[in-house]
Design a protein around this motif. Structure first.
Motif, short mmCIF file in Angstrom:
data_model
loop_
_atom_site.label_atom_id
_atom_site.label_comp_id
_atom_site.label_asym_id
_atom_site.label_seq_id
_atom_site.Cartn_x
_atom_site.Cartn_y
_atom_site.Cartn_z
N ILE A 141 32.02 -29.04 27.05
CA ILE A 141 31.01 -28.78 26.03
C ILE A 141 30.45 -27.39 26.30
CG2 ILE A 141 29.19 -29.86 27.44
CD1 ILE A 141 27.83 -30.74 24.83
N PHE A 142 30.18 -26.65 25.24
CA PHE A 142 29.55 -25.34 25.40
C PHE A 142 28.67 -25.08 24.19
CE2 PHE A 142 33.65 -24.49 23.31
CZ PHE A 142 33.28 -23.67 22.25
N LYS A 143 27.76 -24.11 24.34
CA LYS A 143 26.89 -23.77 23.22
C LYS A 143 27.35 -22.47 22.58
CE LYS A 143 23.13 -21.31 25.65
NZ LYS A 143 23.35 -21.60 27.07
N THR A 144 27.07 -22.36 21.30
CA THR A 144 27.38 -21.16 20.54
C THR A 144 26.40 -21.10 19.37
OG1 THR A 144 29.14 -19.95 19.37
CG2 THR A 144 29.08 -22.33 19.08
N SER A 145 26.64 -20.20 18.45
CA SER A 145 25.84 -20.14 17.23
C SER A 145 26.76 -19.79 16.08
CB SER A 145 24.74 -19.09 17.35
OG SER A 145 24.10 -18.92 16.09
N LEU A 146 26.79 -20.66 15.08
CA LEU A 146 27.61 -20.46 13.89
C LEU A 146 26.78 -20.77 12.66
CD1 LEU A 146 30.86 -22.35 15.06
CD2 LEU A 146 30.45 -19.88 15.16
N LEU A 147 26.91 -19.96 11.62
CA LEU A 147 26.28 -20.25 10.33
C LEU A 147 24.78 -20.48 10.46
CD1 LEU A 147 29.15 -22.58 9.13
CD2 LEU A 147 28.68 -20.29 8.27
N LEU A 148 24.10 -19.58 11.22
CA LEU A 148 22.64 -19.54 11.36
C LEU A 148 22.08 -20.67 12.19
CD1 LEU A 148 21.60 -18.61 7.69
CD2 LEU A 148 22.32 -17.08 9.54
N GLU A 149 22.92 -21.38 12.96
CA GLU A 149 22.43 -22.52 13.71
C GLU A 149 22.91 -22.47 15.16
OE1 GLU A 149 20.44 -24.82 12.70
OE2 GLU A 149 20.48 -24.67 10.51
N PRO A 150 22.01 -22.76 16.14
CA PRO A 150 22.48 -23.00 17.50
C PRO A 150 23.30 -24.28 17.50
CG PRO A 150 20.17 -23.60 17.32
CD PRO A 150 20.55 -22.94 16.02
N MET A 151 24.37 -24.30 18.25
CA MET A 151 25.33 -25.38 18.10
C MET A 151 25.98 -25.73 19.43
SD MET A 151 28.19 -25.38 15.11
CE MET A 151 26.89 -25.07 13.90
N ALA A 152 26.18 -27.01 19.68
CA ALA A 152 26.93 -27.48 20.84
C ALA A 152 28.31 -27.92 20.37
CB ALA A 152 26.20 -28.64 21.52
N VAL A 153 29.34 -27.38 21.00
CA VAL A 153 30.72 -27.72 20.64
C VAL A 153 31.23 -28.75 21.64
CG1 VAL A 153 33.05 -26.85 20.30
CG2 VAL A 153 31.09 -25.43 19.67
N PHE A 154 31.58 -29.92 21.13
CA PHE A 154 32.10 -31.01 21.96
C PHE A 154 33.62 -30.90 22.02
CE2 PHE A 154 27.90 -32.31 21.28
CZ PHE A 154 27.58 -33.37 22.10
N CYS A 155 34.17 -30.98 23.24
CA CYS A 155 35.59 -30.73 23.42
C CYS A 155 36.29 -31.95 24.02
CB CYS A 155 35.79 -29.53 24.34
SG CYS A 155 34.88 -28.04 23.86
N GLY A 156 37.58 -32.10 23.68
CA GLY A 156 38.39 -33.14 24.28
C GLY A 156 38.16 -34.51 23.67
N PRO A 157 38.99 -35.49 24.06
CA PRO A 157 38.87 -36.84 23.48
C PRO A 157 37.54 -37.51 23.81
CG PRO A 157 40.43 -36.80 25.31
CD PRO A 157 40.12 -35.38 24.99
N ASP A 158 36.97 -37.21 24.98
CA ASP A 158 35.68 -37.82 25.31
C ASP A 158 34.59 -37.33 24.36
OD1 ASP A 158 36.82 -39.19 27.39
OD2 ASP A 158 36.24 -37.74 28.92
#
Length: 476
Positions: free
Chosen positions: A72-89
């Motif tokens: 999991i990592f954080k980023t910002s896309l489309l004016l929003e802070p965002m957490a990107v969930f990775c993998g099957p879990d």
């Protein structure tokens, strides 16, 4: 004067978002996921978009997964802070916690273009709408349309492909899938009307994942106006269909439009006109662009691998040999197209038509040791699993046999999403793809004019030059 107000608005917006992003990025709380929010306002949107334009949308996610060593990592896309969930879990967590810890969310352009649809509806409303749509789109209901799909595909190839040495594949496939969706969903048979709607639709789709700048010349501005033009056409059709149903000139079961007009939900409530229009727009999108993108990629991959083509041809000829004369395909024939569907799945693994989807946190929660604040936006991407060698050995190798037997591990193959929000048009897409492929390989072999033609993702895979191919008809 309008320009002065616009400039003032942008200055105020910039100041607000700069403060907001500075505050979030400087938080001392070590429990937030690792990562960067990027630049004020635009965040990391340029890097996200650039990876798609380069034809490698997986790079944006993979580079950050490698850098932070986290699922999991954080980023910002489309004016929003965002957490990107990775993998099957990560996929499992989001899909299984729908309406518990997370809820569906889409960026502003999607909410503006589809304001009253299943995509943007609240949990209870979305559930009722999904149930209505699934009654029409479930396999048992779609069985009766296989023959119609086959007849439409035959006419399409007779008019647009046969007798030609070279064709522009992507344009023809988009025309075909849009015509088929219009025909089956609303009984629209006028080719001029279909072409007109299709042109507006292409403009609309280009603006669904962009910054929501409603300024002349921007994608979002053009998309909102194209959506309104389609809505005007659909409102006219709905009004006429209501009259036809009252006068007995139309059947309540003839297509999706009639079905939505005459069928109440479990609470006895009928959809109002704006809900029918918006959900109809979503279904045209799901039954048109995604299937067109997948079919285009099948044609490209198969042209590069003759041994894959030969296996598809063998399977489809065995099915055709059991048909009498001009007998149309039926549901039983579709079930025999096992290898062909494995090929389609392997194409979607490598070049999924949709790259992922969004959620929002409806409560504070902890995941993988990191705290996700309520209100944060969440994103899951097919590209965190589809090319992971842990789940797909030799991930760059094209191998349809991955989907034999029990197939991929749960939550690793997600071109249609998962959980309560899984795409309701999955089975419709399967029929579209297999019927088209059956008719194509029976008639032709082909080769690409530009073997290394770049495939850009914007927001779905599309060939840089339209994927022209040379056709080689089978001997009669």
């Amino acid at each position: 004067m309008e320009l002065v107000f616009l400039s003032l608005f942008l200055i105020i917006l910039s100041s607000f978002l700069t403060y907001r992003f500075f505050f979030i990025s400087k938080r001392k709380d070590p429990k937030l996921p690792p990562g960067s929010l990027g630049w004020p306002i635009i965040g990391e949107l340029l890097a996200f978009t650039r990876s798609g334009q380069n034809g490698t949308p997986q790079d944006f996610v993979q580079e950050r997964m490698d850098k932070h060593g986290a699922r999991i990592f954080k980023t910002s896309l489309l004016l929003e802070p965002m957490a990107v969930f990775c993998g099957p879990d990560g996929n499992k967590f989001l899909f299984s916690n729908e309406n518990k810890l997370v809820a569906s969310w889409w960026p502003t352009p999607v909410r503006k273009i589809f304001p009253s649809s299943i995509l943007t509806a609240t949990a209870d409303k979305a559930k009722q709408t999904r149930k209505l749509l699934m009654t029409f789109l479930k396999p048992e209901a779609l069985q009766k349309y296989v023959g119609t799909m086959d007849a439409v595909a035959r006419r399409h190839f007779e008019v647009e492909w046969e007798g030609k040495a070279e064709v522009m594949v992507f344009h023809l496939i988009k025309t075909y899938t849009f015509y088929l969706a219009c025909s089956l969903f609303a009984s629209i048979e006028d080719s001029d009307q279909v072409l007109k709607l299709g042109r507006e639709f292409d403009v609309m789709i280009k603006g669904i994942l962009t910054l929501p700048l409603n300024i002349p010349g921007t994608r979002f501005y053009r998309a909102t106006r194209a959506a309104e033009a389609i809505r005007r056409e659909l409102r006219v059709m709905i009004q006429q269909r209501r009259v036809d149903l009252l006068e007995g000139k139309a059947s309540p079961t003839q297509d999706l439009l009639s079905y939505l007009l005459v069928t109440p939900d479990d609470n006895g409530q009928f959809m109002v006109e704006k809900e029918i229009v918006d959900n109809f727009l979503v279904m045209l999108f799901a039954g048109h662009d995604t299937s067109a993108s997948t079919l285009m990629m099948i044609i490209k991959y198969v042209a590069e691998m003759p041994h894959i083509y030969d296996e598809i041809l063998k399977e489809q000829r065995e099915i055709a040999a059991l048909k009498g004369g001009d007998e149309l395909l039926n549901w039983e024939d579709i079930q025999k197209m096992r290898y062909s569907w494995n090929v389609a799945n392997e194409v979607m693994r490598l070049k999924a038509p949709a790259q992922g989807a969004f959620r929002t946190a409806i409560a504070d929660f902890t995941y993988a040791g990191y705290e996700i604040p309520k209100g944060w936006k969440l994103y899951w991407s097919v590209n965190t699993t589809h090319r992971d060698p842990e789940y797909f050995p030799e991930p760059e190798k094209f191998d349809p046999m991955r989907f034999e037997g029990v197939g991929p591990a749960p939550y690793t193959f997600t071109p249609f999403g998962g959980g309560p929000r899984m795409c309701p048009g999955k089975e419709f897409a399967r029929l579209q793809i297999l019927v088209f492929l059956h008719n194509l390989v029976k008639r032709f072999r082909w080769e690409t004019v530009f073997p290394n033609e770049k495939i850009r993702v914007d927001p779905m895979p599309a060939p840089a030059y339209g994927l022209p191919v040379r056709l080689f008809p089978h001997p009669s």
